[in-house]
Design a protein around this motif. Sequence first.
Motif, mmCIF file in Angstrom:
data_model
loop_
_atom_site.group_PDB
_atom_site.id
_atom_site.type_symbol
_atom_site.label_atom_id
_atom_site.label_comp_id
_atom_site.label_asym_id
_atom_site.label_seq_id
_atom_site.Cartn_x
_atom_site.Cartn_y
_atom_site.Cartn_z
ATOM 1 N N TRP A 43 0.884 -1.099 0.115
ATOM 2 C CA TRP A 43 0.143 -0.066 -0.118
ATOM 3 C C TRP A 43 0.748 1.138 0.226
ATOM 4 N N ARG A 45 1.122 5.591 -0.937
ATOM 5 C CA ARG A 45 0.277 6.792 -1.326
ATOM 6 C C ARG A 45 1.189 7.626 -2.167
ATOM 7 N N LEU A 52 -2.322 -0.249 -4.395
ATOM 8 C CA LEU A 52 -2.483 -1.524 -3.615
ATOM 9 C C LEU A 52 -2.439 -2.778 -4.561
ATOM 10 N N GLU A 81 -8.927 7.444 2.526
ATOM 11 C CA GLU A 81 -9.686 6.485 3.695
ATOM 12 C C GLU A 81 -8.826 5.266 3.866
ATOM 13 N N VAL A 82 -7.491 5.065 3.493
ATOM 14 C CA VAL A 82 -6.862 4.036 3.738
ATOM 15 C C VAL A 82 -5.361 4.073 4.371
ATOM 16 N N ASP A 83 -5.180 3.322 5.298
ATOM 17 C CA ASP A 83 -3.878 3.338 5.785
ATOM 18 C C ASP A 83 -3.007 2.327 5.850
ATOM 19 N N SER A 84 -3.438 1.106 5.117
ATOM 20 C CA SER A 84 -2.569 -0.004 5.211
ATOM 21 C C SER A 84 -3.269 -0.912 4.179
ATOM 22 N N ASP A 87 -6.739 -2.273 5.409
ATOM 23 C CA ASP A 87 -7.803 -1.549 5.129
ATOM 24 C C ASP A 87 -8.061 -1.409 3.876
ATOM 25 N N ALA A 88 -7.106 -1.301 2.891
ATOM 26 C CA ALA A 88 -7.638 -1.353 1.305
ATOM 27 C C ALA A 88 -8.457 -2.304 0.759
ATOM 28 N N LEU A 91 -11.796 -2.893 1.720
ATOM 29 C CA LEU A 91 -12.433 -1.958 1.493
ATOM 30 C C LEU A 91 -12.755 -2.133 -0.091
#
Length: 114
Positions: A43, A45, A52, A81-84, A87-88, A91
């Motif tokens: 992940w 950014r 991802l 909305e995602v940190d890892s 999480d991704a 989602l």
Amino acid sequence: MSLIWATRGRTWGFRFLRDGGFRDPLRAYDEAFSAVGDEPEIWRRVADKGALRFPDPLGRKDRAGRVIPHEFVFLGPLADEVDSVDDARQLVWPQVADVFARVWELPEPPSAER
């Protein structure tokens, strides 16, 4: 959900299954995945995008025996909305799992969805 999704099927090679609304999603994909390496799960950014990658949750493999990877580019606010990886994955996977179940064994990849 605005995202780009690239993966491969049992018999077809790496393709975009969602194009994020781009005529040519390759540029946004390359920006997000530049300097990522080949780790099986990532992940990352980059500006307003998130990259991802994770292996197929059901362990599906192509005809050469390689585990199918799923690569996504999250666009705009969705990336916030995602940190890892976890999480991704939580989602996005529920939103594409049924689509992939229908297409991964097709002899030819489907066209990318917007």
